[in-house]
Design a protein around this motif. Sequence first.
Motif, short mmCIF file in Angstrom:
data_model
loop_
_atom_site.label_atom_id
_atom_site.label_comp_id
_atom_site.label_asym_id
_atom_site.label_seq_id
_atom_site.Cartn_x
_atom_site.Cartn_y
_atom_site.Cartn_z
N GLU A 139 0.83 -1.22 0.00
CA GLU A 139 0.00 0.00 0.00
C GLU A 139 0.86 1.26 0.00
N GLN A 140 0.50 2.23 -0.85
CA GLN A 140 1.18 3.51 -0.85
C GLN A 140 0.42 4.49 0.02
N VAL A 141 1.19 5.29 0.78
CA VAL A 141 0.57 6.15 1.79
C VAL A 141 0.71 7.64 1.47
N GLY A 142 1.05 7.96 0.24
CA GLY A 142 1.20 9.37 -0.11
C GLY A 142 2.66 9.78 -0.14
N THR A 143 2.93 11.04 -0.43
CA THR A 143 4.30 11.51 -0.57
C THR A 143 4.99 11.66 0.78
N ALA A 144 6.31 11.78 0.73
CA ALA A 144 7.09 11.91 1.97
C ALA A 144 6.69 13.14 2.77
N ILE A 191 21.15 18.73 -16.07
CA ILE A 191 20.08 19.53 -16.66
C ILE A 191 19.20 18.68 -17.56
N LYS A 192 19.84 17.84 -18.37
CA LYS A 192 19.08 16.97 -19.28
C LYS A 192 18.18 16.01 -18.50
N ALA A 193 18.71 15.43 -17.42
CA ALA A 193 17.93 14.51 -16.61
C ALA A 193 16.74 15.22 -15.98
N ALA A 194 16.95 16.46 -15.56
CA ALA A 194 15.86 17.24 -14.95
C ALA A 194 14.79 17.57 -15.99
N GLU A 195 15.22 17.95 -17.18
CA GLU A 195 14.27 18.30 -18.24
C GLU A 195 13.44 17.09 -18.67
N ASP A 196 14.04 15.91 -18.58
CA ASP A 196 13.34 14.69 -18.96
C ASP A 196 12.53 14.09 -17.81
N SER A 197 12.64 14.69 -16.66
CA SER A 197 11.98 14.15 -15.47
C SER A 197 10.48 14.20 -15.59
N GLU A 198 9.82 13.20 -15.03
CA GLU A 198 8.37 13.18 -14.96
C GLU A 198 7.92 13.36 -13.52
N ALA A 199 8.79 13.95 -12.70
CA ALA A 199 8.47 14.15 -11.28
C ALA A 199 7.28 15.08 -11.11
N THR A 200 6.43 14.75 -10.17
CA THR A 200 5.24 15.57 -9.92
C THR A 200 5.14 16.03 -8.48
N GLU A 201 6.06 15.57 -7.61
CA GLU A 201 5.97 15.99 -6.20
C GLU A 201 6.13 17.49 -6.06
N LYS A 202 5.36 18.06 -5.19
CA LYS A 202 5.47 19.48 -4.91
C LYS A 202 5.90 19.67 -3.46
N THR A 203 6.62 20.77 -3.23
CA THR A 203 7.07 21.06 -1.88
C THR A 203 5.91 21.59 -1.05
N ASP A 204 5.77 21.05 0.13
CA ASP A 204 4.75 21.51 1.05
C ASP A 204 5.17 22.86 1.62
N ASP A 205 4.30 23.88 1.50
CA ASP A 205 4.65 25.23 1.95
C ASP A 205 4.99 25.26 3.43
N LYS A 206 4.25 24.50 4.23
CA LYS A 206 4.50 24.49 5.65
C LYS A 206 5.87 23.93 5.97
N THR A 207 6.27 22.89 5.23
CA THR A 207 7.58 22.28 5.42
C THR A 207 8.68 23.27 5.06
N LEU A 208 8.52 23.98 3.94
CA LEU A 208 9.50 24.95 3.52
C LEU A 208 9.65 26.07 4.54
N LYS A 209 8.53 26.57 5.04
CA LYS A 209 8.58 27.64 6.04
C LYS A 209 9.28 27.17 7.30
N GLU A 210 9.01 25.94 7.70
CA GLU A 210 9.62 25.38 8.90
C GLU A 210 11.14 25.27 8.72
N ALA A 211 11.56 24.87 7.53
CA ALA A 211 12.99 24.67 7.28
C ALA A 211 13.77 25.97 7.27
N THR A 212 13.12 27.05 6.87
CA THR A 212 13.84 28.32 6.69
C THR A 212 13.49 29.36 7.73
N LYS A 213 12.70 29.02 8.72
CA LYS A 213 12.33 30.06 9.69
C LYS A 213 13.47 30.37 10.65
#
Length: 376
Positions: free
Chosen positions: A121-126, A354-376
């Motif tokens: 079972e998958q439980v969502g993103t990290a 750069i090429k690997a990034a451009e070819d990436s199919e990644a869809t994860e987005k950064t959680d705003d709350k997590t980002l704020k916590e990391a940089t506060k």
Amino acid sequence: MMNKKFCMYGKMAGTVLGLLLAASVLGGCVDQNQSEKESQSTGAAASAEDDSAEMLLNIDDPEEKAAVEAAKKKVAAMEEEPRIIATSPATADICDRLNLDLVGICKTTISTLPERYENIEQVGTAMAPDMEIVSSLNPDWILSPASLQSDLQPKYEAIDTDWAFLNLRSVPGMYRSIQELGEIFGREEEAEAEVAEFTEFYKEYKDKNKDKEKPKVLILMGLPGSYIIATENSYVGSLVELAGGENVYAGTDQEFLTVNTEDMKTKEPDVILRAAHALPDQVVSMFKDDFETNDIWKHFDAVKDGRVYDLTYELFGMSATFRYPEALDELQPMLYPDSDEDIEKAKENSEKAIKAAEDSEATEKTDDKTLKEATK
């Protein structure tokens, strides 16, 4: 369950945290300040040149040892194998190496998950596990990276389970966590094999750049539409420091900082490294546009000298992985261009990233709350 507020911090050659545990058999919390200790955590290997791998990974803190022993006894007393959920690709890889079965695993489009877990079972993103799914799996333990502790711990405390946050901000931190997980879950032999792998690597690598002049390095961690500074307390920062580089924003207790370009210019880095945290295809495009349109960048010596490099997102993420030797190999010609061949190799590595990034199919987005916590 009883009190789950026991926290465990490890000490070695500065500080490299191991696990942060919720151990219901113990009450109270070790009276230590996490942020102060983490300011030293990931630089331990690079700042102590004479330290052996054994010294780096030695677990000698009595509170830490007591917490691991308590968790070990609790697991041993269970009638069945513990039901474990790994909420990030890095923690899943560690479980795979330790031969641990899982009942739940994260969802990811950035990393490749171990084959043994492909049907669970998958439980969502990290960064945003679906707690309804997590709870429905009745886990005994949830394993997550320590960088997400502030956001995830309250969610875990709300359900009837134990948890462990793994220090994946550095390679030594990862192996320290492996040792402790091996003891807790009866996988000492597997853990010893993994530690031996690191020990052999470290003995060969630690003096690689010892007598070379340390380059001053600015690390930009990109997110769609913005970027932040990665300090030596981040995984990318720890790799640069392990390689002997000098982070121009060293000395803080945070993993990431929000800094304007004018302040960055005062640091005058020799090298600028650009990494992607989420949606790498968008991030490399953002960096390209910003460096072309923001006039201040052309005044940086690193830009003038052509020493701005993009890093492979699969190797330089938020958490330590077993691919750290590859990451250090990629960094080597960027930080220490000893020949024309090295200069070309550094450019080639950046172009491949750069090429690997451009070819990436990644869809994860950064959680705003997590980002704020990391940089506060």
